[in-house]
Write a protein that holds these residues in place. Structure first.
Motif, PDB file in Angstrom:
ATOM      1  N   TYR A  41       2.525   5.202   3.335  1.00 50.02           N
ATOM      2  CA  TYR A  41       2.626   5.463   1.903  1.00 50.02           C
ATOM      3  C   TYR A  41       2.661   4.161   1.125  1.00 50.02           C
ATOM      4  N   TYR A  42       1.935   4.124   0.021  1.00 48.00           N
ATOM      5  CA  TYR A  42       2.129   3.049  -0.946  1.00 48.00           C
ATOM      6  C   TYR A  42       2.267   3.675  -2.328  1.00 48.00           C
ATOM      7  N   PHE A  43       2.999   3.012  -3.198  1.00 47.70           N
ATOM      8  CA  PHE A  43       3.304   3.563  -4.519  1.00 47.70           C
ATOM      9  C   PHE A  43       2.153   3.325  -5.485  1.00 47.70           C
ATOM     10  N   SER A  44       1.780   4.394  -6.191  1.00 47.38           N
ATOM     11  CA  SER A  44       0.850   4.267  -7.314  1.00 47.38           C
ATOM     12  C   SER A  44       1.100   5.434  -8.254  1.00 47.38           C
ATOM     13  N   PHE A  45       0.573   5.329  -9.449  1.00 43.88           N
ATOM     14  CA  PHE A  45       0.652   6.433 -10.391  1.00 43.88           C
ATOM     15  C   PHE A  45      -0.403   7.476 -10.038  1.00 43.88           C
ATOM     16  N   ASP A  46      -0.389   8.598 -10.755  1.00 41.01           N
ATOM     17  CA  ASP A  46      -1.308   9.689 -10.398  1.00 41.01           C
ATOM     18  C   ASP A  46      -2.723   9.480 -10.913  1.00 41.01           C
TER      19      ASP A  46
ATOM     20  N   LEU B 261       9.985  10.403  -5.277  1.00 46.20           N
ATOM     21  CA  LEU B 261       8.737  10.334  -4.527  1.00 46.20           C
ATOM     22  C   LEU B 261       8.852   9.412  -3.325  1.00 46.20           C
ATOM     23  N   ILE B 262       9.558   8.307  -3.477  1.00 47.77           N
ATOM     24  CA  ILE B 262       9.760   7.387  -2.347  1.00 47.77           C
ATOM     25  C   ILE B 262      10.554   8.072  -1.244  1.00 47.77           C
TER      26      ILE B 262
ATOM     27  N   ALA C 236       1.406  11.956   8.987  1.00 45.87           N
ATOM     28  CA  ALA C 236       1.345  11.310  10.302  1.00 45.87           C
ATOM     29  C   ALA C 236      -0.028  10.725  10.607  1.00 45.87           C
ATOM     30  N   LYS C 237      -1.031  11.098   9.811  1.00 44.91           N
ATOM     31  CA  LYS C 237      -2.410  10.695  10.130  1.00 44.91           C
ATOM     32  C   LYS C 237      -3.057   9.834   9.055  1.00 44.91           C
ATOM     33  N   HIS C 238      -2.733  10.103   7.803  1.00 50.60           N
ATOM     34  CA  HIS C 238      -3.432   9.451   6.700  1.00 50.60           C
ATOM     35  C   HIS C 238      -2.488   8.608   5.848  1.00 50.60           C
ATOM     36  N   ILE C 239      -3.064   7.878   4.897  1.00 57.44           N
ATOM     37  CA  ILE C 239      -2.307   7.016   3.987  1.00 57.44           C
ATOM     38  C   ILE C 239      -2.277   7.688   2.618  1.00 57.44           C
ATOM     39  N   ILE C 240      -1.093   7.866   2.076  1.00 59.06           N
ATOM     40  CA  ILE C 240      -0.884   8.673   0.877  1.00 59.06           C
ATOM     41  C   ILE C 240      -0.403   7.794  -0.272  1.00 59.06           C
ATOM     42  N   SER C 241      -0.868   8.129  -1.470  1.00 63.25           N
ATOM     43  CA  SER C 241      -0.334   7.501  -2.680  1.00 63.25           C
ATOM     44  C   SER C 241      -0.507   8.477  -3.838  1.00 63.25           C
ATOM     45  N   GLY C 242      -0.119   8.045  -5.048  1.00 60.90           N
ATOM     46  CA  GLY C 242      -0.274   8.874  -6.222  1.00 60.90           C
ATOM     47  C   GLY C 242       0.936   9.743  -6.498  1.00 60.90           C
ATOM     48  N   PHE C 243       0.700  10.855  -7.173  1.00 59.46           N
ATOM     49  CA  PHE C 243       1.679  11.875  -7.542  1.00 59.46           C
ATOM     50  C   PHE C 243       2.568  11.478  -8.725  1.00 59.46           C
ATOM     51  N   TYR C 244       2.746  10.164  -8.970  1.00 59.13           N
ATOM     52  CA  TYR C 244       3.662   9.803 -10.060  1.00 59.13           C
ATOM     53  C   TYR C 244       2.989  10.108 -11.397  1.00 59.13           C
ATOM     54  N   PRO C 245       3.561  11.008 -12.218  1.00 59.94           N
ATOM     55  CA  PRO C 245       2.877  11.480 -13.433  1.00 59.94           C
ATOM     56  C   PRO C 245       2.930  10.484 -14.591  1.00 59.94           C
ATOM     57  N   LEU C 246       1.745  10.104 -15.071  1.00 59.60           N
ATOM     58  CA  LEU C 246       1.702   9.253 -16.264  1.00 59.60           C
ATOM     59  C   LEU C 246       2.366   9.939 -17.454  1.00 59.60           C
ATOM     60  N   SER C 247       2.307  11.264 -17.475  1.00 59.28           N
ATOM     61  CA  SER C 247       2.906  11.997 -18.592  1.00 59.28           C
ATOM     62  C   SER C 247       4.404  11.728 -18.698  1.00 59.28           C
TER      63      SER C 247
ATOM     64  N   TYR D 219      11.378  -1.432 -10.373  1.00 59.16           N
ATOM     65  CA  TYR D 219      12.319  -0.702  -9.527  1.00 59.16           C
ATOM     66  C   TYR D 219      11.750  -0.537  -8.112  1.00 59.16           C
ATOM     67  N   VAL D 220      10.525  -0.082  -8.008  1.00 63.82           N
ATOM     68  CA  VAL D 220       9.928   0.140  -6.691  1.00 63.82           C
ATOM     69  C   VAL D 220       9.828  -1.159  -5.915  1.00 63.82           C
ATOM     70  N   SER D 221       9.418  -2.235  -6.597  1.00 64.43           N
ATOM     71  CA  SER D 221       9.256  -3.509  -5.899  1.00 64.43           C
ATOM     72  C   SER D 221      10.573  -4.045  -5.327  1.00 64.43           C
ATOM     73  N   SER D 222      11.696  -3.661  -5.945  1.00 68.44           N
ATOM     74  CA  SER D 222      13.006  -4.207  -5.550  1.00 68.44           C
ATOM     75  C   SER D 222      13.847  -3.252  -4.723  1.00 68.44           C
ATOM     76  N   ASN D 223      13.455  -1.966  -4.674  1.00 69.18           N
ATOM     77  CA  ASN D 223      14.356  -0.976  -4.074  1.00 69.18           C
ATOM     78  C   ASN D 223      13.676  -0.066  -3.061  1.00 69.18           C
ATOM     79  N   ALA D 224      12.537  -0.458  -2.550  1.00 71.26           N
ATOM     80  CA  ALA D 224      11.827   0.406  -1.602  1.00 71.26           C
ATOM     81  C   ALA D 224      11.608  -0.323  -0.278  1.00 71.26           C
ATOM     82  N   ASN D 225      12.643  -1.036   0.167  1.00 72.48           N
ATOM     83  CA  ASN D 225      12.569  -1.697   1.463  1.00 72.48           C
ATOM     84  C   ASN D 225      12.820  -0.690   2.580  1.00 72.48           C
ATOM     85  N   TYR D 226      12.173  -0.912   3.713  1.00 75.78           N
ATOM     86  CA  TYR D 226      12.422  -0.046   4.881  1.00 75.78           C
ATOM     87  C   TYR D 226      13.641  -0.557   5.657  1.00 75.78           C
TER      88      TYR D 226
END
Length: 384
Positions: A352-357, A342-343, A314-325, A377-384
């Motif tokens: 939130y914006y999508f990025s790798f970890d 993750l989305i 509710a306060k900050h902007i989050i990204s990451g968590f997606y594991p390169l592994s 996939y994210v660019s085409s399927n993460a509409n609000y």
């Protein structure tokens, strides 16, 4: 208006809405590839292109053509030329073509008092000659070496800046810059470049008062270092966070958090947002992060995305968590399913914006086809 200009405006608006606390049209995407990956991906020799950057733009274009991102996906953070001129011991080119950061001791334990009295003077007079052998010379030679190194640095950064501008125009990337400034948490700076991991671990037990005084003394210097040339609410100062997960709770409370918070608050008071790379697992310190100025950008490497969304969403902007592994070892469907997971957790309500970890540094650290598939996939399927 050209199609690329229109695309750039749309992408910029995604991040403008994100940082204004509004829900953007879709989840923005920021893929980050290091110049080493770009050189390898283009089929070029790392040991050649990093020393002669004539073909750097072509290698960056190959990444831009093949991988979706709303922001410029490629960067050259450190090039070897000026480190070589300086006789660097803290950044050394390895035989494999990768710039290495070995354990160094730029600040001797007997230098603490001088550092506490004047960090800047101590760094110039004592630390730099230890870390850079060509600066440990007579004053005239030292001045000539520094002039040559600075000229190489400005040549490299000027060239990469030109390349970035060309690519942003050509591929219609957004104009948000999360790397408009750079600095370190004071305790991380004391560890990374001055005392080293081993020495600082001893210092916090044997001479804790000096460590605390040192991080407090260097904090104003870090605030100054993190200043953006032109402060802008839609850009950010990059701060990679290193040592906190390795500290005991009481040591974090004393040595890390107070000066780090003062740094982020100090930048915010000047109108500058911070972009934190939250390395390793910060979950035991998650409530501390909630205290930082609203709208701080945080890219998480590891941890619990549900907890982060609950505590910080509710306060900050989050990204990451997606594991390169997973990109390296999973099937294409497994990789896409992880992005969807993750989305579903992090996107509701915005922030939130999508990025790798982490930044993709080597070609063999990821499966290229999986990486492309996830970004598309994210660019085409993460509409609000």
């Amino acid at each position: 208006m050209t199609d690329q200009m229109r695309l750039s405006q749309e992408r910029t608006q995604l991040f403008t809405d994100l940082m204004d606390g509004k829900i953007p049209k879709r989840v923005p995407v920021s893929a980050l590839f290091a110049h080493e990956f770009a050189i390898q991906y283009a089929g070029r020799d790392l040991t050649e292109v990093q020393w002669d950057t004539t073909d750097l733009e072509a290698t960056f274009e190959k990444v831009s053509e093949d991988f979706f991102s709303d922001l410029l996906p490629v960067s050259a953070f450190r090039m070897p030329s000026f480190y070589k001129i300086l006789g660097s011991k803290n950044f050394v080119m390895g035989s494999n073509g990768f710039l290495q950061h070995p354990e160094v001791e730029g600040l001797a334990v007997e230098d603490y008092d001088a550092f506490i009295a004047s960090p800047y003077n101590c760094i110039v007079e004592r630390v730099l000659p230890r870390l850079y052998s060509e600066l440990n010379r007579d004053p005239l030679t030292r001045s000539l070496v520094m002039a040559k190194a600075f000229n190489a640095f400005t040549d490299e950064t000027g060239n990469t800046g030109r390349i970035y501008g060309n690519l942003i125009q050509k591929y219609g990337y957004g104009y948000t810059n999360f790397f408009a400034g750079f600095c370190e948490a004071p305790f991380d700076f004391l560890t990374d470049q001055l005392r080293g991991f081993k020495n600082i671990s001893v210092d916090v037990r044997r001479i804790p008062d000096k460590v605390e005084a040192a991080v407090n003394a260097v904090t104003p210097l870090m605030i100054k270092m993190g200043n953006q040339p032109v402060p802008q609410k839609y850009n950010a100062t990059f701060i990679p966070l290193h040592m906190a997960p390795y500290l005991r709770g009481k040591d974090f409370d004393r040595f890390y958090w107070p000066s780090f918070k003062k740094l982020v608050d100090g930048l915010a008071e000047k109108g500058m947002r911070s972009y934190l790379f939250v390395e390793q697992d910060w979950m035991r310190y998650i409530d501390y992060l909630a205290e930082l100025p609203a709208g701080t950008v945080m890219m998480f490497e590891y941890g619990d995305p549900n907890l982060v969304k609950e505590k910080l969403g509710a306060k900050h902007i989050i990204s990451g968590f997606y594991p390169l592994s997973l990109l390296k070892t999973g099937t294409k469907q497994q990789c896409i399913d992880k992005a969807k997971e993750l989305i579903d957790i992090l996107a509701p309500g915005g922030g939130y914006y999508f990025s790798f970890d982490k930044v993709i540094i080597t070609q063999d650290s990821t499966n290229v086809e999986n990486t492309k598939a996830v970004l598309e996939y994210v660019s085409s399927n993460a509409n609000y």
